[in-house]
Design an enzyme around this catalytic site. Structure first.
Site, PDB file in Angstrom:
ATOM      1  CB  SER A   1       2.929   1.750   6.336  1.00  0.00           C
ATOM      2  OG  SER A   1       1.611   1.726   6.507  1.00  0.00           O
TER       3      SER A   1
ATOM      4  CG  HIS B   1      -0.496   0.298   2.440  1.00  0.00           C
ATOM      5  ND1 HIS B   1      -0.098  -0.615   3.391  1.00  0.00           N
ATOM      6  CD2 HIS B   1      -0.102   1.477   3.126  1.00  0.00           C
ATOM      7  CE1 HIS B   1       0.245  -0.042   4.616  1.00  0.00           C
ATOM      8  NE2 HIS B   1       0.306   1.281   4.444  1.00  0.00           N
TER       9      HIS B   1
ATOM     10  CG  ASP C   1       0.142  -3.868   2.921  1.00  0.00           C
ATOM     11  OD1 ASP C   1       0.558  -3.589   1.758  1.00  0.00           O
ATOM     12  OD2 ASP C   1      -0.178  -3.304   3.937  1.00  0.00           O
TER      13      ASP C   1
END
Length: 247
Positions: free
Chosen positions: A203, A66, A110
């Site tokens: 992230s 992402h 992911d």
């Protein structure tokens, strides 16, 4: 939980949902995590966002899918991302390899590899991080460390300096409230009784267990309460090996 409700509750840790941080952690000793990469991302809509990642080969960085964008620049050798040092190496990404089954809605698979336009120079401040063996299992109860430049408080901006926090691996039951949690390909991490977690901006950063990257920071609840979900790297070793071998 219905998927729509899930997305109201969750947000991605990366800057596409605002950059995140380490909550309840401490500042790393400068350059003690030489594999860490700070990602500056230009999105398809020309927004600027950020993520964390980590160097696994001189020309490859591992991060979350992402965190993809129109273009990405990788900063290596940084501690304070706003204070330039001689240790810095800024390298543009030549090609992005998000997992082909990545789903932006469920946030499954992911994981993404970034091929750099040139090889990083290995120094005391820039190095690589080893990955786990294919399908190796790390047991619940293990205490690991998450690392990143994310926020240090829900209402604060992202941290300028690299942060880390201790987090405990939980049984799959600990993440049962996440509709799309799959224990085979994800890790449930963080004691729900402690306010220690990853958050926006973290992230793509690694979960370190005994010096090995076992997970990639993926998502957490909007209020930043633990646990968080990390992509389980060992599950994807065959795919990682294939990309590295062919590129």
């Amino acid at each position: 939980m219905h998927l729509l409700a899930l997305h109201l509750l969750l947000f991605l840790l990366g800057s596409r949902a605002k950059a995140g941080e380490i909550i309840g952690g401490t500042e790393c000793k400068p350059h003690s995590r030489p594999y860490m990469a700070y990602l500056e991302i230009a999105t398809s809509k020309n927004y600027l966002s950020t993520c964390s990642g980590f160097l696994i080969r001189r020309n490859f960085v591992l991060t979350a899918a992402h965190c993809s964008g129109r273009s990405i620049t990788v900063l290596l050798g940084a501690h304070n991302k706003t204070a330039k040092e001689d240790t810095w190496q800024k390298i543009e990404v030549e090609k992005q390899f998000p997992h082909p089954k990545y789903d932006d809605y469920s946030v499954l698979h992911d994981i993404m590899l970034l091929k750099l336009k040139e090889k990083a120079k290995l120094t005391l401040a820039v190095g690589t991080l080893p990955l786990p063996a294919k399908f190796s299992f790390i047991p619940p109860g293990r205490v690991c460390r998450a690392v990143g430049w994310g926020k240090t408080n829900v209402n604060e901006p992202t941290s300028d300096t690299l942060q880390e926090v201790k987090m405990r691996l939980l049984e799959a039951e600990g993440c049962k409230h996440f509709t799309n949690f799959y224990h085979s390909s994800q890790l449930c991490v963080g004691n729900p009784k402690k306010m220690q977690n990853v958050y926006k901006g973290d992230s793509g950063g690694p979960l370190l267990c005994a010096g090995i990257a076992q997970g990639i920071a993926s998502y957490v609840r909007r209020n930043a309460r633990p646990p968080a979900v990390f992509t389980r790297i060992s599950h994807y070793r065959p795919w990682i090996n294939k990309i590295l071998r062919e590129n």
